[in-house]
Motif scaffolding. Sequence first.
Motif, short mmCIF file in Angstrom:
data_model
loop_
_atom_site.label_atom_id
_atom_site.label_comp_id
_atom_site.label_asym_id
_atom_site.label_seq_id
_atom_site.Cartn_x
_atom_site.Cartn_y
_atom_site.Cartn_z
N PHE A 211 0.83 -1.21 0.00
CA PHE A 211 0.00 0.00 0.00
C PHE A 211 0.86 1.26 0.00
CE2 PHE A 211 -2.16 3.46 2.18
CZ PHE A 211 -3.41 3.45 1.60
N GLN A 212 1.90 1.29 0.84
CA GLN A 212 2.73 2.50 0.94
C GLN A 212 3.55 2.72 -0.32
OE1 GLN A 212 2.74 4.95 3.45
NE2 GLN A 212 3.77 5.93 1.71
N ILE A 213 4.05 1.64 -0.92
CA ILE A 213 4.78 1.80 -2.18
C ILE A 213 3.87 2.40 -3.25
CG2 ILE A 213 5.91 0.56 -4.08
CD1 ILE A 213 6.98 -1.43 -1.98
N VAL A 214 2.63 1.89 -3.33
CA VAL A 214 1.68 2.44 -4.30
C VAL A 214 1.33 3.88 -3.95
CG1 VAL A 214 -0.65 2.22 -5.27
CG2 VAL A 214 0.76 0.19 -4.92
N ASP A 215 1.23 4.19 -2.66
CA ASP A 215 0.97 5.56 -2.23
C ASP A 215 2.08 6.49 -2.72
OD1 ASP A 215 -1.34 6.44 -0.77
OD2 ASP A 215 0.01 7.30 0.72
N ASP A 216 3.32 6.03 -2.62
CA ASP A 216 4.45 6.82 -3.10
C ASP A 216 4.38 7.01 -4.62
OD1 ASP A 216 5.38 6.93 -0.50
OD2 ASP A 216 6.85 5.32 -0.77
N ILE A 217 3.96 5.97 -5.32
CA ILE A 217 3.80 6.07 -6.78
C ILE A 217 2.72 7.09 -7.12
CG2 ILE A 217 3.01 4.83 -8.85
CD1 ILE A 217 4.23 2.27 -7.57
N LEU A 218 1.60 7.01 -6.43
CA LEU A 218 0.48 7.92 -6.73
C LEU A 218 0.84 9.37 -6.47
CD1 LEU A 218 -2.54 5.83 -5.37
CD2 LEU A 218 -1.80 6.12 -7.73
N GLY A 219 1.77 9.60 -5.56
CA GLY A 219 2.25 10.96 -5.32
C GLY A 219 2.93 11.57 -6.53
N LEU A 220 3.25 10.72 -7.52
CA LEU A 220 3.88 11.18 -8.75
C LEU A 220 2.95 11.17 -9.96
CD1 LEU A 220 7.36 9.39 -8.75
CD2 LEU A 220 6.94 11.82 -8.46
N ILE A 221 1.98 10.25 -9.98
CA ILE A 221 1.22 10.04 -11.22
C ILE A 221 -0.28 10.27 -11.09
CG2 ILE A 221 2.94 8.34 -12.00
CD1 ILE A 221 0.80 6.16 -11.46
N ALA A 222 -0.78 10.40 -9.86
CA ALA A 222 -2.23 10.48 -9.68
C ALA A 222 -2.79 11.82 -10.11
CB ALA A 222 -2.59 10.22 -8.22
N ASP A 223 -4.09 11.83 -10.38
CA ASP A 223 -4.81 13.08 -10.58
C ASP A 223 -4.94 13.75 -9.21
OD1 ASP A 223 -7.72 14.43 -10.40
OD2 ASP A 223 -6.94 14.67 -12.43
N GLU A 224 -4.57 15.02 -9.12
CA GLU A 224 -4.53 15.70 -7.83
C GLU A 224 -5.90 15.73 -7.14
OE1 GLU A 224 -3.22 20.10 -6.66
OE2 GLU A 224 -1.54 18.86 -7.34
N TYR A 295 4.90 -7.72 -2.76
CA TYR A 295 4.42 -7.70 -1.38
C TYR A 295 2.93 -8.06 -1.30
CZ TYR A 295 8.83 -6.10 0.50
OH TYR A 295 10.14 -6.04 0.89
N ALA A 296 2.15 -7.67 -2.29
CA ALA A 296 0.74 -8.08 -2.33
C ALA A 296 0.64 -9.59 -2.48
CB ALA A 296 0.03 -7.38 -3.49
N ARG A 297 1.53 -10.17 -3.28
CA ARG A 297 1.54 -11.64 -3.44
C ARG A 297 1.88 -12.33 -2.11
NH1 ARG A 297 4.75 -15.55 -3.51
NH2 ARG A 297 6.61 -14.25 -3.27
N LEU A 320 -8.66 -7.10 -1.34
CA LEU A 320 -8.00 -5.90 -0.83
C LEU A 320 -6.52 -5.87 -1.22
CD1 LEU A 320 -9.47 -5.49 2.78
CD2 LEU A 320 -9.96 -4.08 0.77
N ALA A 321 -5.87 -7.03 -1.15
CA ALA A 321 -4.46 -7.10 -1.54
C ALA A 321 -4.28 -6.85 -3.03
CB ALA A 321 -3.88 -8.47 -1.15
N GLU A 322 -5.17 -7.40 -3.83
CA GLU A 322 -5.08 -7.22 -5.28
C GLU A 322 -5.42 -5.77 -5.67
OE1 GLU A 322 -6.35 -11.81 -6.48
OE2 GLU A 322 -7.87 -10.21 -6.40
N PHE A 323 -6.42 -5.21 -5.03
CA PHE A 323 -6.87 -3.86 -5.36
C PHE A 323 -5.83 -2.81 -4.97
CE2 PHE A 323 -8.95 0.08 -3.87
CZ PHE A 323 -9.48 0.51 -5.08
N THR A 324 -5.10 -3.07 -3.90
CA THR A 324 -4.10 -2.11 -3.42
C THR A 324 -3.13 -1.71 -4.53
OG1 THR A 324 -4.17 -2.74 -1.09
CG2 THR A 324 -2.09 -1.91 -1.89
N VAL A 325 -2.72 -2.67 -5.35
CA VAL A 325 -1.76 -2.39 -6.41
C VAL A 325 -2.43 -1.66 -7.57
CG1 VAL A 325 -0.08 -3.43 -8.01
CG2 VAL A 325 -0.44 -4.43 -5.75
N LYS A 326 -3.72 -1.87 -7.75
CA LYS A 326 -4.44 -1.31 -8.92
C LYS A 326 -5.06 0.06 -8.64
CE LYS A 326 -5.70 -5.96 -10.43
NZ LYS A 326 -6.81 -6.93 -10.57
N ARG A 327 -5.11 0.46 -7.37
CA ARG A 327 -5.84 1.67 -7.04
C ARG A 327 -5.19 2.91 -7.65
NH1 ARG A 327 -3.84 4.41 -2.27
NH2 ARG A 327 -1.86 3.50 -1.65
N ARG A 328 -5.99 3.94 -7.78
CA ARG A 328 -5.52 5.19 -8.40
C ARG A 328 -5.68 6.39 -7.48
NH1 ARG A 328 -2.95 2.35 -10.59
NH2 ARG A 328 -2.77 1.81 -12.77
N LYS A 329 -6.06 6.13 -6.21
CA LYS A 329 -6.14 7.21 -5.24
C LYS A 329 -6.00 6.66 -3.84
CE LYS A 329 -11.20 7.20 -4.99
NZ LYS A 329 -12.41 8.01 -5.07
#
Length: 329
Positions: A211-224, A295-297, A320-329
């Motif tokens: 979740f945190q790795i994806v959170d860090d990614i979204l800080g770069l690519i997400a819609d604000e 980590y989701a695996r 929840l584990a699968e969705f964590t990697v796919k989420r966009r916010k």
Amino acid sequence: MSFEDYFNRIVENVNINIEKYLKGDIKELYEASFYLFKAGGKRLRPLILVSSADLLGGDLNRAYLAGASVEVLHTFTLIHDDIMDEDTTRRGMPTVHVKWGIPMAILAGDLLHAKAFEILNDAFRGMNSNKITRAFEIFTKAIIIISEGQALDMQFEDKVTVSEEEYLDMIKRKTAMLFSSSAALGGLIATDNEKEIQALADYGLNLGISFQIVDDILGLIADEKELGKPIYSDIREGKKTILVIKTMKEANEDEKKILLKTLGNKNASKDELIAAAEIIRKYSLEYAYNNAEEYARKAIEALESIDWKNDEAGKALKYLAEFTVKRRK
């Protein structure tokens, strides 16, 4: 019942309990304390806790209360984090300290910290003393480790280089520990089987890292607007995310100079932030996603080691584990 229906039922019951406990006659204090709950939020930690209890046939009413407790604790950390990071928006709204001032925001966080213990006590009230003691050990340990993780995160902002191992240790503490504790508390409500409780804790820990790795990614690519907070704020604050660490290893010297000039520069222009973000995306985006997926695996692997008593809850936790990697916010 669909996953949406299953999760909505949990969120509704958790929200009812949160609202019940966050009422008092000091109007401004309780308004500031309840403010972020009205703004929404994923309620991911309560979803993990209640689903973990449900997985092993636990008492859902106790689980809803414990779920409210971890969400109240999580919100306490958000209020204080926003003060420390000087963030001005959260969930698309002004942060608590922007709206009420720093002194009241600190008090609101303090109140939530105490309320979290009050709610947890009520969740385990009447159970055997060993189980109650274990619940408070899990909860207290989580708060200690989260505080350590936040301290490391702040210290990293002043360090030129941070290793990937140091980063992973930090996010395990700051983010993943409460995921792990939520899953363990859910298991504790349902069983005395330490092997199953530990498997749930492992599920939560790995999910939290992902979740945190994806959170860090979204800080770069997400819609604000979807993200609910300023994009590139991690760069401005000098956060040493896995993306920054990987990029500093792979980038050429000119690109590193741009990054070093921008990272942690509170006065960086939007163009400078965009340029730095483009360099980071170039070298690390795929790498970070691959780590999040791994980590989701591991989370799913830990989950599948348990003898499920409720298939619906097990599938929900896997989702929840699968969705964590796919989420966009």
